[in-house]
Design a protein around this motif. Structure first.
Motif, short mmCIF file in Angstrom:
data_model
loop_
_atom_site.label_atom_id
_atom_site.label_comp_id
_atom_site.label_asym_id
_atom_site.label_seq_id
_atom_site.Cartn_x
_atom_site.Cartn_y
_atom_site.Cartn_z
N HIS A 4 -1.94 -29.58 15.98
CA HIS A 4 -2.80 -28.98 14.98
C HIS A 4 -2.60 -27.48 15.02
CE1 HIS A 4 -5.17 -28.86 18.69
NE2 HIS A 4 -5.70 -27.77 18.23
N ASP A 5 -2.77 -26.88 13.86
CA ASP A 5 -2.61 -25.43 13.77
C ASP A 5 -3.81 -24.76 14.40
OD1 ASP A 5 -0.21 -25.70 12.52
OD2 ASP A 5 -1.04 -25.53 10.51
N GLU A 6 -3.53 -23.67 15.06
CA GLU A 6 -4.57 -22.94 15.78
C GLU A 6 -4.48 -21.49 15.37
OE1 GLU A 6 -4.00 -23.45 19.93
OE2 GLU A 6 -5.58 -22.08 20.50
N THR A 7 -5.62 -20.85 15.23
CA THR A 7 -5.60 -19.42 14.95
C THR A 7 -6.06 -18.68 16.19
OG1 THR A 7 -7.79 -19.61 13.98
CG2 THR A 7 -5.94 -19.64 12.47
N ALA A 8 -5.53 -17.48 16.38
CA ALA A 8 -5.83 -16.70 17.57
C ALA A 8 -7.31 -16.32 17.62
CB ALA A 8 -4.97 -15.45 17.60
N GLN A 15 -9.69 -5.97 25.03
CA GLN A 15 -8.95 -5.61 26.24
C GLN A 15 -7.80 -6.60 26.45
OE1 GLN A 15 -11.04 -5.15 29.90
NE2 GLN A 15 -12.95 -4.63 28.91
N ASP A 16 -6.80 -6.12 27.20
CA ASP A 16 -5.67 -6.98 27.52
C ASP A 16 -6.11 -8.32 28.09
OD1 ASP A 16 -4.02 -4.87 26.82
OD2 ASP A 16 -2.79 -5.00 28.64
N CYS A 17 -7.11 -8.29 28.98
CA CYS A 17 -7.48 -9.53 29.67
C CYS A 17 -8.00 -10.58 28.68
CB CYS A 17 -8.50 -9.27 30.78
SG CYS A 17 -10.08 -8.64 30.22
N LEU A 18 -8.67 -10.14 27.62
CA LEU A 18 -9.18 -11.09 26.64
C LEU A 18 -8.07 -11.63 25.76
CD1 LEU A 18 -12.47 -9.29 25.61
CD2 LEU A 18 -12.16 -11.16 27.24
N VAL A 19 -7.11 -10.76 25.45
CA VAL A 19 -5.96 -11.22 24.68
C VAL A 19 -5.17 -12.24 25.52
CG1 VAL A 19 -3.83 -10.51 23.52
CG2 VAL A 19 -5.85 -9.03 23.44
N ALA A 20 -4.96 -11.89 26.79
CA ALA A 20 -4.24 -12.81 27.68
C ALA A 20 -4.99 -14.13 27.81
CB ALA A 20 -4.03 -12.17 29.05
N ALA A 21 -6.31 -14.07 27.92
CA ALA A 21 -7.10 -15.29 28.07
C ALA A 21 -6.97 -16.18 26.84
CB ALA A 21 -8.57 -14.95 28.32
N ARG A 69 -1.19 -6.14 17.32
CA ARG A 69 -1.59 -5.97 18.72
C ARG A 69 -0.58 -6.63 19.67
NH1 ARG A 69 -6.02 -5.37 22.23
NH2 ARG A 69 -5.05 -5.35 24.27
N LEU A 70 -0.20 -7.86 19.38
CA LEU A 70 0.74 -8.53 20.27
C LEU A 70 2.12 -7.86 20.24
CD1 LEU A 70 0.15 -12.38 20.22
CD2 LEU A 70 -0.39 -10.71 21.98
N ALA A 71 2.47 -7.29 19.10
CA ALA A 71 3.76 -6.60 19.00
C ALA A 71 3.82 -5.44 19.99
CB ALA A 71 4.00 -6.10 17.57
N LEU A 72 2.65 -4.87 20.30
CA LEU A 72 2.61 -3.77 21.28
C LEU A 72 2.93 -4.26 22.69
CD1 LEU A 72 -0.67 -2.00 20.12
CD2 LEU A 72 1.68 -1.27 19.68
N ARG A 75 7.09 -5.35 24.85
CA ARG A 75 7.75 -4.61 25.93
C ARG A 75 6.80 -4.30 27.09
NH1 ARG A 75 12.69 -2.93 23.96
NH2 ARG A 75 12.81 -3.07 21.70
N ARG A 76 5.53 -4.12 26.79
CA ARG A 76 4.55 -3.88 27.87
C ARG A 76 3.72 -5.15 28.05
NH1 ARG A 76 -0.66 -2.83 28.80
NH2 ARG A 76 -1.36 -2.48 26.67
N PRO A 77 3.94 -5.87 29.16
CA PRO A 77 3.20 -7.14 29.34
C PRO A 77 1.69 -6.91 29.35
CG PRO A 77 4.99 -6.94 30.94
CD PRO A 77 4.88 -5.61 30.25
N LEU A 78 0.97 -7.92 28.88
CA LEU A 78 -0.49 -7.88 28.93
C LEU A 78 -0.94 -7.78 30.38
CD1 LEU A 78 -1.15 -10.71 26.36
CD2 LEU A 78 -2.01 -8.38 26.14
N ASP A 79 -1.90 -6.93 30.63
CA ASP A 79 -2.48 -6.78 31.96
C ASP A 79 -3.72 -7.67 32.03
OD1 ASP A 79 -3.69 -6.09 34.29
OD2 ASP A 79 -3.95 -3.97 33.78
#
Ligand SMILES: [Zn+2]
Length: 91
Positions: A4-8, A15-21, A69-72, A75-79
């Motif tokens: 199923h399709d999922e949206t972010a 913060q990075d941690c929420l994006v990573a989560a 945001r993810l394009a940023l 090269r710099r991994p999510l912290d």
């Protein structure tokens, strides 16, 4: 598992941690997820995620600001370390 399709679920300024989560594996909850960003100039930008622990794959569709945001982080991994919110500054 049915596809199923999922949206972010993250906001572009989270913060990075929420994006990573939000990219963490929904099956085994691992944060070891390899992701590959596919940017398009319409509303089809998405990130393909592969869990390094259980192999679960999924595609998460992104809004334009989420894609930016993810394009940023290509090269710099999510912290994933949670950090306190910065103190508001009165202007
Ligand atoms: Zn997993």
């Amino acid at each position: 598992m049915a596809h199923h399709d999922e949206t972010a679920a993250f906001r572009a300024h989270d913060q990075d941690c929420l994006v990573a989560a939000s990219l963490a594996c929904p099956v085994c909850l691992s944060g070891h997820v390899e992701w590959h960003l596919s940017l398009t100039d319409d509303y089809e930008s998405h990130v393909d995620c592969v869990c390094a622990d259980c192999g679960h794959t999924r595609t998460v569709f992104l809004g334009q600001m989420q894609a930016l945001r993810l394009a940023l982080h290509v090269r710099r991994p999510l912290d994933p370390t949670p950090r306190p919110e910065p103190e508001p500054v009165g202007l």
